[in-house]
Structures are given as C-alpha cells and as structure tokens.
Scaffold this active site. Structure first.
Site, PDB file in Angstrom:
ATOM      1  N   MET A  65       0.837  -1.166   0.000  1.00 37.51           N
ATOM      2  CA  MET A  65       0.000   0.000   0.000  1.00 37.51           C
ATOM      3  C   MET A  65       0.894   1.245   0.000  1.00 37.51           C
ATOM      4  O   MET A  65       1.527   1.568   0.994  1.00 37.51           O
ATOM      5  CB  MET A  65      -0.897  -0.020   1.243  1.00 37.51           C
ATOM      6  N   PRO A  66       0.971   1.962  -1.119  1.00 38.74           N
ATOM      7  CA  PRO A  66       1.758   3.188  -1.173  1.00 38.74           C
ATOM      8  C   PRO A  66       1.103   4.292  -0.339  1.00 38.74           C
ATOM      9  O   PRO A  66      -0.102   4.497  -0.396  1.00 38.74           O
ATOM     10  CB  PRO A  66       1.748   3.568  -2.655  1.00 38.74           C
ATOM     11  N   ILE A  67       1.923   4.982   0.448  1.00 41.14           N
ATOM     12  CA  ILE A  67       1.474   6.130   1.230  1.00 41.14           C
ATOM     13  C   ILE A  67       2.327   7.319   0.823  1.00 41.14           C
ATOM     14  O   ILE A  67       3.553   7.261   0.877  1.00 41.14           O
ATOM     15  CB  ILE A  67       1.614   5.876   2.738  1.00 41.14           C
TER      16      ILE A  67
ATOM     17  N   GLN B 141      -5.731   1.092  -2.910  1.00 41.68           N
ATOM     18  CA  GLN B 141      -4.528   0.823  -2.133  1.00 41.68           C
ATOM     19  C   GLN B 141      -3.708   2.086  -1.851  1.00 41.68           C
ATOM     20  O   GLN B 141      -2.825   2.076  -1.008  1.00 41.68           O
ATOM     21  CB  GLN B 141      -3.634  -0.190  -2.860  1.00 41.68           C
TER      22      GLN B 141
ATOM     23  N   ARG C  74      -2.773   5.776  -0.567  1.00 37.68           N
ATOM     24  CA  ARG C  74      -3.079   6.752   0.472  1.00 37.68           C
ATOM     25  C   ARG C  74      -2.297   8.030   0.176  1.00 37.68           C
ATOM     26  O   ARG C  74      -1.103   7.982  -0.104  1.00 37.68           O
ATOM     27  CB  ARG C  74      -2.666   6.249   1.862  1.00 37.68           C
TER      28      ARG C  74
END
Length: 63
Positions: free
Chosen positions: A1-3, A38, A40
């Site tokens: 999950m890329p933030i 996915q 954020r």
C-alpha cells in the site's frame, strides 16, 4: 500500500486539494500498477508562520 505525504502551505481550496489527491493517486496507480483503493495520500498543511526560507517566514514575506 503506497502512502504519499505532501507538505504544502495552507490556503488552497478544497477543490484544489481534491484534484491534487486525484492526480497523485492516478500517477501512483499508473506507475506502480496498484489499485486506487490501495493508495493513500496525506496532505499536511503548514501555516504560513511555520514555513521559513532564508530565516524569514512566508507570513513575513507576504506582508
């Protein structure tokens, strides 16, 4: 999950921030091949009196 964290000066409209989140999310999904759900994106708005460059705050520069 890329933030993704984005720090920016306060004062942008809700519409501008929504467009920024949409465009950054699209760039991440296109580049990394992940689903939009996915991704954020966190916007951190900084008051102008807390943002300094060269020993002067942005609030001072705006005066």
């Amino acid at each position: 999950m890329p933030i993704t964290h984005i720090h920016l000066l306060e004062g942008r409209s809700v519409e501008q921030k929504q467009e920024l989140i949409q465009n950054v999310s699209k760039a991440i999904t296109d580049t990394l091949g992940v689903a939009p759900e996915q991704v954020r994106v966190l916007l951190m708005e900084i008051p102008k009196e807390n943002w300094g460059t060269g020993g002067v705050t942005k609030a001072q520069l705006d005066q």
